[in-house]
Design an enzyme around this catalytic site. Structure first.
Site, PDB file in Angstrom:
ATOM      1  CG  ASN A   7      13.410  13.471 -36.872  1.00 31.86           C
ATOM      2  OD1 ASN A   7      14.326  12.715 -36.542  1.00 31.86           O
ATOM      3  ND2 ASN A   7      12.284  13.564 -36.203  1.00 31.86           N
ATOM      4  CE  LYS A  14       9.350  11.755 -38.791  1.00 31.38           C
ATOM      5  NZ  LYS A  14       8.451  11.866 -37.642  1.00 31.38           N
ATOM      6  NE  ARG A  70      13.546  14.745 -32.268  1.00 33.27           N
ATOM      7  CZ  ARG A  70      12.950  13.594 -31.978  1.00 33.27           C
ATOM      8  NH1 ARG A  70      12.693  12.729 -32.916  1.00 33.27           N
ATOM      9  NH2 ARG A  70      12.610  13.341 -30.736  1.00 33.27           N
ATOM     10  CG  HIS A 159       9.279  14.125 -25.665  1.00 32.28           C
ATOM     11  ND1 HIS A 159       8.458  13.341 -24.859  1.00 32.28           N
ATOM     12  CD2 HIS A 159       9.307  13.536 -26.874  1.00 32.28           C
ATOM     13  CE1 HIS A 159       8.011  12.314 -25.562  1.00 32.28           C
ATOM     14  NE2 HIS A 159       8.514  12.404 -26.794  1.00 32.28           N
ATOM     15  NE  ARG A 220       9.442   4.634 -26.261  1.00 30.66           N
ATOM     16  CZ  ARG A 220       9.659   5.909 -26.551  1.00 30.66           C
ATOM     17  NH1 ARG A 220       9.999   6.762 -25.616  1.00 30.66           N
ATOM     18  NH2 ARG A 220       9.541   6.336 -27.777  1.00 30.66           N
ATOM     19  N   GLY A 310      -2.548  14.506 -25.998  1.00 25.41           N
ATOM     20  CA  GLY A 310      -2.806  15.699 -25.191  1.00 25.41           C
ATOM     21  C   GLY A 310      -3.615  16.747 -25.936  1.00 25.41           C
ATOM     22  CD  GLU A 362       8.949  17.217 -31.123  1.00 26.64           C
ATOM     23  OE1 GLU A 362       8.026  16.481 -31.558  1.00 26.64           O
ATOM     24  OE2 GLU A 362       9.922  16.790 -30.495  1.00 26.64           O
TER      25      GLU A 362
END
Ligand code: ADP
Length: 379
Positions: A7, A14, A70, A159, A220, A310, A362
């Site tokens: 990533n 990463k 990614r 996402h 945001r 979540g 992910e």
């Protein structure tokens, strides 16, 4: 298969080494301050040298089979992960204007691997790809068509890797064939997005042309009246100032003073008015969107929560579901409170539809997608 998942950001990189057969994580790390001087790596090539050095022991016994990247923006072209070659890299580069902070960095990561290990197959896994199934009525903005034709202004969604992974897991948990699965999936991390799933595919999603649209996020704003931007510009704020304000200084950070959901819940429970308002604004906006997406999919068979908030914030989940009484949703207080790393049902038996928590991963999804592309070529 042994996959290196990359990533690559503009100043950080990463990585994770994953075995897709055993689902083991062999190594992971983060290289920071790329190109910032002060002894950090000068560029992405040097950062990759550092990754190679850090992986020396890990790779000694068993070399890599592939690299999965990614990539944030796949535009209208990429609806699936693809094997990278020079033409694909250039196509990703041509999308730079749509994701100026991300795609150039993703390309640097790809080129650094190509230079280092030219024989190693590389696969691009796009954040937008899962949303390529959005129907036109969901992706089109009500603006002159020239904006779409000249600038590619439409809704893309992000996402996607997470939404796709979580959708598959949720269908599995409920024993519903994916092609028959309708659901609303809420990815609530620092970035927040909601996806409407019909027949296992994305038919609407809350992020749009950029990841700024939609729900209230860590820093945001999500949706607001676009006239505000014009008004602020007329007041003398520059485009960059407005950009920074809406992307980095808004959301929970603006409402509650910080973007850490744990701290906000603690403050709200201790009576802090701003924290309580932040939770109310955020959960209200989300509940409103969930209601809309329930309609969009023709009746969801499940509501699914994932990502940092979540998966972990029972208080926030309870606030959201508490606003969904009109849909007949009801949590099981104990099941909601239980902490676990496994996919699980947290609704009461008499809830109209099940409410689930499904941890996202992910890196795992990127590793598996990479292995699938490489296998399909060799097989
Ligand atoms: P990112 O989008 O950066 O990957 P994450 O998915 O890690 O973000 O989510 C970050 C959010 O999750 C933060 O708001 C953080 O406060 C929240 N979070 C993480 N752990 C918990 C927890 N135990 N309780 C409540 N919120 C949590």
């Amino acid at each position: 298969m042994r996959v290196l998942v990359i990533n690559s950001g503009s100043s950080s990189l990463k990585y994770q080494v994953r075995d897709t057969t055993s689902n083991q994580v062999g190594a992971n790390g983060l290289i920071e301050r790329i190109g910032e001087g002060a002894g950090g790596p000068a560029d992405h090539g040097e950062a990759m040298d550092q990754v190679e050095a850090e992986l020396e022991g890990v790779l000694a016994g068993k070399p890599l089979d592939a690299v999965g990247h990614r990539v944030v923006h796949g535009g209208e072209r990429f609806g699936e992960p693809v094997l990278i070659n020079n033409e694909i890299t250039r196509a990703i580069e041509r999308l730079n204007p749509l994701a100026p902070l991300h795609n150039p960095a993703n390309v640097l990561g790809i080129r650094a691997i190509t230079a280092k290990w030219p024989e190693l197959p590389q696969v691009a896994v796009f954040d937008t790809a899962f949303h390529r199934t959005l129907p036109e009525h969901a992706w089109r903005y009500a603006v002159p068509d020239s904006l779409y034709r000249q600038y590619g202004i439409r809704r893309y969604g992000f996402h996607g890797t997470s939404h796709e992974f979580v959708t598959g897991r949720a269908a599995e948990l409920l024993g519903i064939p994916l092609e028959q699965f309708n659901a609303v999936v809420a990815h609530l991390g620092n970035g927040v997005s909601l996806t409407a799933i019909q027949g296992g595919a994305s038919v609407d999603t809350s992020m749009g042309f950029t990841p700024l649209e939609g729900l209230v996020m860590g820093t945001r704003s999500g949706d607001l009246d676009p006239s505000i931007l014009i008004y602020l510009q007329r007041q003398g704020l520059s485009a960059d100032e407005i950009d920074t304000m809406l992307n980095r200084e808004s959301g929970l950070k603006a409402l509650a003073g910080n973007n850490d959901m744990r701290a906000i819940v603690d403050a709200a429970e201790a009576g802090d008015q701003r924290a309580q308002t932040a939770l109310a604004v955020t959960s209200y906006r989300l509940a409103k969107y969930i209601g809309g997406y329930h309609v969009a999919v023709g009746g969801a068979q499940a509501l699914v929560f994932t990502a940092g908030i979540g998966e972990n914030s029972s208080v926030f989940r309870a606030q959201v579901v508490g606003r969904l009484g009109a849909l007949g949703l009801k949590l099981d207080v104990e099941a909601n409170r239980l902490r676990s790393g496994s996919p699980r049902v947290i609704s009461a038996p008499d809830s109209a539809i099940p409410v689930l928590v499904v941890p996202t991963d992910e890196e795992r999804a990127i590793a598996e997608a990479t292995a699938a592309v490489v296998n399909s070529i060799h097989g």
